[in-house]
Design a protein around this motif. Structure first.
Motif, PDB file in Angstrom:
ATOM      1  N   GLY A 296       0.415  -1.018   0.433  1.00 44.57           N
ATOM      2  CA  GLY A 296       0.146   0.266  -0.217  1.00 44.57           C
ATOM      3  C   GLY A 296       0.838   0.600  -0.149  1.00 44.57           C
ATOM      4  O   GLY A 296       0.534   2.524  -0.237  1.00 44.57           O
ATOM      5  N   VAL A 297       2.031   1.447  -0.109  1.00 40.56           N
ATOM      6  CA  VAL A 297       2.953   2.771   0.187  1.00 40.56           C
ATOM      7  C   VAL A 297       3.208   2.935  -1.070  1.00 40.56           C
ATOM      8  O   VAL A 297       2.650   4.555  -0.741  1.00 40.56           O
ATOM      9  N   LEU A 298       3.021   2.360  -1.892  1.00 41.83           N
ATOM     10  CA  LEU A 298       3.331   3.228  -3.742  1.00 41.83           C
ATOM     11  C   LEU A 298       1.723   4.102  -3.625  1.00 41.83           C
ATOM     12  O   LEU A 298       1.490   4.955  -4.565  1.00 41.83           O
ATOM     13  N   GLY A 299       0.818   2.722  -4.086  1.00 41.35           N
ATOM     14  CA  GLY A 299      -0.786   2.759  -3.808  1.00 41.35           C
ATOM     15  C   GLY A 299      -0.909   4.348  -3.301  1.00 41.35           C
ATOM     16  O   GLY A 299      -2.015   5.285  -3.418  1.00 41.35           O
ATOM     17  N   ILE A 300      -0.923   4.202  -2.273  1.00 44.46           N
ATOM     18  CA  ILE A 300      -1.340   5.323  -1.087  1.00 44.46           C
ATOM     19  C   ILE A 300      -0.352   6.425  -1.939  1.00 44.46           C
ATOM     20  O   ILE A 300      -1.161   7.780  -2.078  1.00 44.46           O
ATOM     21  N   GLY A 301       1.096   6.581  -1.854  1.00 43.39           N
ATOM     22  CA  GLY A 301       1.827   7.361  -2.249  1.00 43.39           C
ATOM     23  C   GLY A 301       0.547   8.375  -3.931  1.00 43.39           C
ATOM     24  O   GLY A 301       0.303   9.246  -4.156  1.00 43.39           O
ATOM     25  N   GLY A 302       0.774   7.283  -4.274  1.00 43.22           N
ATOM     26  CA  GLY A 302      -0.151   7.587  -6.234  1.00 43.22           C
ATOM     27  C   GLY A 302      -1.277   8.428  -6.048  1.00 43.22           C
ATOM     28  O   GLY A 302      -1.965   9.283  -6.391  1.00 43.22           O
ATOM     29  N   VAL A 303      -2.283   7.845  -5.028  1.00 43.72           N
ATOM     30  CA  VAL A 303      -3.525   8.664  -4.944  1.00 43.72           C
ATOM     31  C   VAL A 303      -3.886   9.536  -4.508  1.00 43.72           C
ATOM     32  O   VAL A 303      -4.460  11.162  -4.702  1.00 43.72           O
ATOM     33  N   ALA A 304      -2.647  10.550  -3.354  1.00 43.76           N
ATOM     34  CA  ALA A 304      -2.749  11.127  -3.091  1.00 43.76           C
ATOM     35  C   ALA A 304      -1.880  12.692  -4.902  1.00 43.76           C
ATOM     36  O   ALA A 304      -2.467  13.196  -3.955  1.00 43.76           O
ATOM     37  N   ALA A 336      -8.552   4.687  -4.256  1.00 40.75           N
ATOM     38  CA  ALA A 336      -8.515   4.269  -3.174  1.00 40.75           C
ATOM     39  C   ALA A 336      -8.380   2.348  -2.711  1.00 40.75           C
ATOM     40  O   ALA A 336      -7.666   1.546  -2.099  1.00 40.75           O
ATOM     41  N   VAL A 337      -9.021   2.501  -3.425  1.00 42.02           N
ATOM     42  CA  VAL A 337     -10.652   0.938  -2.867  1.00 42.02           C
ATOM     43  C   VAL A 337      -9.453   0.434  -3.967  1.00 42.02           C
ATOM     44  O   VAL A 337      -9.323  -0.796  -2.861  1.00 42.02           O
ATOM     45  N   LEU A 338      -9.205   0.253  -4.721  1.00 38.62           N
ATOM     46  CA  LEU A 338      -8.164  -0.009  -5.687  1.00 38.62           C
ATOM     47  C   LEU A 338      -6.898  -0.373  -5.442  1.00 38.62           C
ATOM     48  O   LEU A 338      -6.497  -1.675  -5.127  1.00 38.62           O
ATOM     49  N   VAL A 339      -6.342   0.489  -4.776  1.00 36.34           N
ATOM     50  CA  VAL A 339      -5.446   0.368  -4.061  1.00 36.34           C
ATOM     51  C   VAL A 339      -5.320  -0.676  -2.926  1.00 36.34           C
ATOM     52  O   VAL A 339      -4.060  -2.056  -2.729  1.00 36.34           O
TER      53      VAL A 339
END
Length: 423
Positions: A296-304, A336-339
């Motif tokens: 989730g680290v990359l994904g959360i950063g991507g969403v932000a 975010a749900v997808l991440v």
């Protein structure tokens, strides 16, 4: 006759450009642009004005019907036309660049005012924008012989006028109840077009409306910033799903088409490249999360990055060409749900027993085929392997694979493993 309704943007520019070209090709005697607009994009407005100024046929801009307005960009187009007309009950003006006239601008102090009492924009960039707009509308007013001082006031002070007041102050030429009355009042008037003075003969003219083509309708749809961003996201996720499931074809095909259309739409809009860069970075990080799970680290950063990029993506303050905040929130939640789904799948994969490759043999049961001096061969998964292990093994013994090194495996008896576990 053509009609502009709503905000002026790339679709309006395309529609009017096609209509003016059709007028030239069909040897029309007159062009009427019926207008009701709150304003629009500066780039689109200037392109429309360039087309009008290049016309060798008289162009009449008519603020119509009653209740309509020619605000902001509409005022500039009205000033650029050979004739300017309005219906009773309409208004024009408020031509100040929106970012200058926003209510969030700081109040002016007395020493920031001009000698004539008009307030000056606070920042240098704002003053440059206002002065540029003033020079532009004054040049149009001088070209058409209209009230240049009021035009400047419309930019600096966001002044507005009703139809009758505009006629009295020489801002427009005609006040007409309808198109028939407009044509009557135009008859016999003279105007300079392409360097030649022309006397209009409008009695008995057949009026033909230029309809919006399907190309313009599609352009109007896809240049809606929300639609453009949605197409971009469909394209990215479609390609991502295609790469995750090669051979599916449908996600990849739909994604590629949507991505290209979305990029074309964004190219027609005034985008901020910093916003686009953040969106690309955010999408890249979310895709990286799918291919190389980072819990989730990359994904959360991507969403932000994606959400922040969408908020600054469009470099305009025209409300009709801004992204809807609720739409941005919906895309952010979906991403975010997808991440979270991808991150959970990545975490769960570490709990699953490996079922392919050499690692899958670890823990598998094997049968000793021959054995001598701690070495021999074992039979596992219908294959014969080199093995090493305890010295006391004999053909037919059941053993467990504990280690793999190259093409040789290490085995141990079940009892030995149970004892190690108990210890």
């Amino acid at each position: 006759m053509m009609r502009i309704e709503g905000a002026i943007g790339p679709a309006s520019t395309s529609y009017l450009g096609d209509g003016l070209a059709e007028a030239r090709n069909s040897d029309a005697r007159l062009v009427i642009i019926a207008m009701d607009t709150p304003g629009g994009l500066d780039t689109s407005m200037r392109e429309i004005i360039r087309d009008i100024l290049a016309m060798d046929i008289p162009v009449v801009t008519y603020v119509h019907p009653s209740g309509a307005r020619a605000a902001s960009a509409g005022t500039y187009i009205l000033y650029a036309s050979h004739f300017a007309a309005m219906t009773p009950g309409t208004n024009l003006g408020a031509a100040t660049p929106i970012q200058i006239g926003a209510p969030t601008a700081p109040e002016q102090s007395p020493d920031e005012e001009e000698e004539d009492g008009e307030p000056q924009p606070a920042s240098v960039s704002d003053r440059k924008a206002v002065n540029d707009a003033v020079a532009y509308i004054r040049s149009l007013a001088e070209m058409r012989g209209r009230n240049a001082d009021w035009a400047e006031e419309a930019v600096r002070g966001a002044a507005s006028l009703s139809a009758n007041a505009a006629l009295e102050q020489n801002v427009i030429d005609i006040v007409a109840e309808d198109v028939g009355s407009l044509l009557e009042q135009l008859d016999g008037r003279t105007v300079v077009v392409a360097g030649e003075e022309i006397e209009l003969r409008t009695q008995g003219l057949v009026l033909r409306e230029f309809e919006t083509t399907w190309v313009t309708q599609v352009l109007a749809t896809i240049t809606n910033p929300n639609i453009a961003l949605l197409l971009l996201m469909i394209g990215v996720y479609g390609l991502m799903f295609e790469f995750l499931n090669p051979g599916a074809l449908v996600p990849g095909t739909v994604g590629a088409i949507s991505l290209l259309i979305g990029l074309y739409a964004l190219a027609a809009l005034p985008v901020d490249f910093a916003g686009i860069a953040l969106i690309v970075l955010g999408i890249g990080l979310m895709v990286a999360e799918a291919f190389a799970p980072s819990f989730g680290v990359l994904g959360i950063g991507g969403v932000a990055a994606f959400v922040f990029g969408t908020t600054i993506m469009l470099d305009t303050d025209v409300p009709e060409f801004q992204l809807d905040r609720s739409f941005i929130a919906a895309l952010g939640v979906f991403s975010a749900v997808l991440v979270i789904f991808v991150a959970r799948a990545g975490i769960a994969s570490f709990r699953h027993r490996i079922v392919t490759g050499a690692e899958e043999l670890i823990g598998a049961s094997a049968k000793v085929m021959d054995w001598q001096g701690g070495k021999g061969h074992v039979f596992v998964h219908s294959e014969r392997w080199n093995a090493r292990g305890p010295d006391n093994l004999a053909a037919g013994d059941e053993v467990v694979v504990t280690k793999m090194k190259g093409l040789e495996m290490t085995v141990a008896t079940h009892n030995a493993l149970e004892g190690r576990t108990d210890g």
